[in-house]
Design an enzyme around this catalytic site. Structure first.
Site, short mmCIF file in Angstrom:
data_model
loop_
_atom_site.label_atom_id
_atom_site.label_comp_id
_atom_site.label_asym_id
_atom_site.label_seq_id
_atom_site.Cartn_x
_atom_site.Cartn_y
_atom_site.Cartn_z
N CYS A 103 16.06 15.79 -11.37
CA CYS A 103 17.15 15.87 -10.38
C CYS A 103 16.97 14.89 -9.23
CB CYS A 103 17.26 17.31 -9.85
SG CYS A 103 15.92 17.79 -8.75
N CYS A 150 9.23 20.75 -9.84
CA CYS A 150 10.27 20.67 -8.81
C CYS A 150 10.71 22.08 -8.41
CB CYS A 150 11.45 19.88 -9.38
SG CYS A 150 12.89 19.85 -8.33
N ASP A 196 -0.52 4.25 1.11
CA ASP A 196 -1.37 5.21 1.83
C ASP A 196 -0.79 5.68 3.16
OD1 ASP A 196 -3.58 2.36 2.49
OD2 ASP A 196 -1.78 3.01 3.58
N GLY A 205 -5.23 -8.93 3.64
CA GLY A 205 -5.90 -8.13 2.61
C GLY A 205 -5.16 -8.01 1.31
N THR A 206 -4.63 -9.12 0.80
CA THR A 206 -3.99 -9.07 -0.51
C THR A 206 -4.49 -10.23 -1.38
OG1 THR A 206 -1.92 -8.96 -1.76
CG2 THR A 206 -1.92 -10.34 0.23
N ASN A 220 0.83 -1.21 0.00
CA ASN A 220 0.00 0.00 0.00
C ASN A 220 0.87 1.26 0.00
OD1 ASN A 220 -2.06 -1.84 0.21
ND2 ASN A 220 -2.33 -1.58 2.42
N HIS A 250 5.81 -0.78 -2.78
CA HIS A 250 5.38 0.00 -3.97
C HIS A 250 5.57 1.49 -3.77
CE1 HIS A 250 2.67 -3.56 -5.30
NE2 HIS A 250 3.88 -3.66 -5.78
#
Ligand code: APR
Length: 248
Positions: A127, A145, A101, A185-186, A99, A116
């Protein structure tokens, strides 16, 4: 099953958790797959890296709508908090999460390997500088940036991108040395993340799985399946582990 799961965790010298979108569903963040899954409403191409480079504004508009305007206000739930309490009590060493989040950290977990990446920071495509998204703001798209003026990208892994280091190596090592791996939960459908439980199993880990329904792991890898919503199952498991545990 809960007694067996609690006994395995207490007996283990090292325990880790491997979490997916399902642990955040009760925080209001939909899963990617299954009923009401994000990918049933949106074509994931907008977070495919080559599409992003060719259609930066369109991609950023969807990214902001989904991962910031919608997800950004989510709070950690009892399942995230249970893992943080387990870490504090020495019953869990690390969380490997798919996740982006930041809810594990918000719940108090200290060792979190973000396989991830994360939506909390933006990275400069040129850069490589990184900035908290709160510092940059997303009123103007695509965000640029402050250092070099080039485009910024969310610091999470797009389809077609490699898994970031050190998260990749840390996650693999954690999976290989943990004696118990708790999958929460996957769906186990996305590689290379989905091979983490296989690495743990190959090294002899006990696999405990928490999910509202069986997955591709359940008939193959899982030793102890705890069916149900992550918040309910993790609250019950924590009570088994620490009878006087604080309310979550
Ligand atoms: N409690 C426990 N499990 C739940 C709950 C809940 N309340 N709600 C849903 N689930 C389960 C579903 O049954 C499913 O098995 O969570 C899983 C969610 O699966 P996915 O949506 O495929 O999420 P995930 O496995 O994390 O996806 C992996 O795919 O799109 C990419 O990068 C994205 O990290 C993501 C990766």
């Amino acid at each position: 099953m809960y007694t067996k799961a609690a006994a395995a965790i207490k007996k283990a010298g090292r325990v880790a958790a491997f979490t997916g979108a399902g642990i955040s569903v009760e925080s209001g963040i939909p899963p990617f797959r299954g009923e009401n899954g994000l990918w049933t409403q949106y074509d994931p191409v907008f977070i495919e890296i080559n599409y992003f480079h060719r259609h930066r504004l369109e991609s950023w508009r969807l990214i902001r709508e989904i991962f910031y305007d919608f997800f950004g206000k989510a709070e950690p739930n009892a399942a995230h908090k249970a893992l943080a309490v387990m870490e504090q009590k020495g019953l869990l060493h690390a969380v490997i999460t798919q996740n982006i989040d930041n809810l594990h950290q918000a719940a108090g977990s200290k060792i979190v390997h973000e396989f991830h990446g994360t939506a909390s920071t933006l990275a400069c495509l040129k850069c490589r500088a990184k900035y908290p998204v709160s510092e940059i703001g997303l009123e103007e798209l695509p965000p640029v940036c402050p250092g070099c003026g080039n485009s910024l990208k969310p610091d999470f892994v797009f389809f077609g991108e490699p898994i970031p280091e050190p998260a990749n190596s840390n996650s693999i090592r954690e999976a290989e040395i943990s004696e118990v791996l708790i999958l929460i939960g996957t769906s186990g459908e996305v590689m290379p993340a989905a091979r983490i439980p296989y690495l743990a199993k190959q090294k002899g880990a006990v696999i405990i799985e928490v999910n509202i329904e069986p997955t591709i792991y359940t008939g193959k890898l899982t030793d102890i399946f705890l069916p149900g919503k992550a918040t309910e199952v993790m609250k019950r498991l924590l009570e088994m582990l620490m009878p006087a545990s604080p309310a979550l």
